[in-house]
Design a protein around this motif. Structure first.
Motif, PDB file in Angstrom:
ATOM      1  N   THR A   1      90.672  22.804-102.667  1.00 54.57           N
ATOM      2  CA  THR A   1      91.561  21.664-102.482  1.00 54.57           C
ATOM      3  C   THR A   1      91.018  20.814-101.352  1.00 54.57           C
ATOM      4  N   GLN A   2      91.699  19.704-101.060  1.00 55.70           N
ATOM      5  CA  GLN A   2      91.324  18.865 -99.933  1.00 55.70           C
ATOM      6  C   GLN A   2      92.512  18.756 -99.000  1.00 55.70           C
ATOM      7  N   ALA A   3      92.276  18.227 -97.822  1.00 55.62           N
ATOM      8  CA  ALA A   3      93.313  18.239 -96.787  1.00 55.62           C
ATOM      9  C   ALA A   3      94.480  17.330 -97.115  1.00 55.62           C
ATOM     10  N   SER A   4      94.219  16.139 -97.667  1.00 54.87           N
ATOM     11  CA  SER A   4      95.289  15.160 -97.893  1.00 54.87           C
ATOM     12  C   SER A   4      95.003  14.340 -99.147  1.00 54.87           C
ATOM     13  N   ILE A   5      96.017  13.640 -99.621  1.00 55.12           N
ATOM     14  CA  ILE A   5      95.919  12.842-100.847  1.00 55.12           C
ATOM     15  C   ILE A   5      96.906  11.685-100.740  1.00 55.12           C
ATOM     16  N   TYR A   6      96.623  10.606-101.471  1.00 56.32           N
ATOM     17  CA  TYR A   6      97.525   9.463-101.477  1.00 56.32           C
ATOM     18  C   TYR A   6      98.620   9.653-102.529  1.00 56.32           C
ATOM     19  N   VAL A   7      99.873   9.409-102.124  1.00 56.15           N
ATOM     20  CA  VAL A   7     101.012   9.472-103.044  1.00 56.15           C
ATOM     21  C   VAL A   7     101.895   8.245-102.818  1.00 56.15           C
ATOM     22  N   LEU A   8     102.748   7.977-103.801  1.00 58.47           N
ATOM     23  CA  LEU A   8     103.722   6.889-103.665  1.00 58.47           C
ATOM     24  C   LEU A   8     104.964   7.429-102.982  1.00 58.47           C
TER      25      LEU A   8
END
Length: 314
Positions: free
Chosen positions: A161-168
């Protein structure tokens, strides 16, 4: 990992199965048996139906307060890691198998018989018993080391996985930590992102995903946001074209999707449960203190244990 997923489907035929809905409208949304907040077959639902089911908004996403509420209800989006047995513990566990106990009893019996017989002073008379002991110990050592290294697979899963992601959130694209992603979140995906959870795509612009972690397929898989039912006689797909799964990498394009499963409820989470045992992290013991790994034994191991027991009884 792909073979682990195939094994889980053999043990649990309902995992990954695809059947077309039977409602008068041609599809339906229903709660999963294991979790009332999960959607059954999200790949067979229109985005608007999932939007209504999760109480989210495709255009604005969750509000911050709603996301916190769901996070508190479902827990963080991460894999559970049960305590890892030590190498010494694994070695001792190898000596508790029925066949191994029979061999140890045979070794002891051989030494006792020769020690009380007419050749008790002949050191060569104890060769059979000593040989059995040495072979059993070598076998237990190799098996313990192999199982110890295989235990690293669960750690590898948690790192996919990765540390962070963009969400609405509240109508804006915000960057959130992956453990804080919840069911119903609208996630923005781009090339190079690692999918943070199991998602139903609602937008897909030339999206391609690497699903090697799940299926072992080396080629990138094209994805779409369109609803597609399985035709009669058509082979079943492990990964529907309008779904992307946790731990898979986006290799091309961009898109958006509604999160349907998080944490241990994702497909990669089910693989983790298969590795850790069917209870997914609830440590069972045998003989009072030793970890019980019988739940994660392969069908071959189970059949060999049964065969050894029958031969021993005979």
């Amino acid at each position: 990992l792909g073979s682990a997923w195939q094994t889980s489907r053999l043990r649990h035929p309902s995992i990954g199965s695809r059947t077309a809905p039977t409602s008068s409208q041609g599809r339906r949304v229903e709660g999963a048996m294991a979790n009332p907040h999960s959607c059954t077959d999200p790949d067979l639902q229109e985005p608007e139906e999932l939007e209504k089911f999760y109480g989210t908004s495709i255009e604005r996403g969750f509000t911050s307060s709603k996301a916190e509420e769901v996070l508190k209800r479902d827990g963080p989006n991460e894999l559970e890691k049960p305590p890892k047995p030590t190498l010494l513990m694994l070695f001792i566990m190898q000596l508790t198998g029925f066949v191994i106990i029979l061999l140890l009893c045979a070794a002891v019996a051989s030494i006792v018989v020769n020690g009380t017989g007419p050749k008790k002073d002949d050191i060569l008379s104890y060769t059979t018993g000593k040989a059995i002991f040495i072979i059993v110990l070598i076998n237990a050592g190799i098996a313990a080391w192999t199982e110890h290294k295989a235990g690293d697979a669960l750690e590898a899963l948690s790192q996919m996985t990765q540390a962070s992601i963009y969400v609405l959130r509240d109508g804006s694209e915000v960057k959130v930590d992956v453990p804080n992603v919840v069911r119903g979140d609208v996630v923005i995906l781009g090339t190079g992102d690692v999918v943070p959870a199991d998602m139903r795509l609602i937008e897909a612009d030339d999206v391609k995903v690497s699903e090697m972690a799940l299926t072992g397929e080396p080629d990138d898989v094209a994805k779409t946001n369109k609803l597609k039912f399985k035709k009669p006689g058509e082979p079943e797909k492990l990964t529907p074209e309008n779904m992307v799964f946790s731990g898979c990498s986006v290799t091309n394009g961009k898109g958006r999707g509604i999160v349907c499963e998080t944490g241990m409820s994702t497909r990669i989470g089910r693989i983790a449960q298969l590795i850790a045992g069917e209870d997914g992290g609830k440590q069972k013991t045998k003989c009072g203190c030793l970890p019980d790994t019988s739940a994660s034994a392969t069908p071959l191991q189970q059949n060999l244990e049964k065969l050894g027991g029958r031969i021993g009884m005979i």
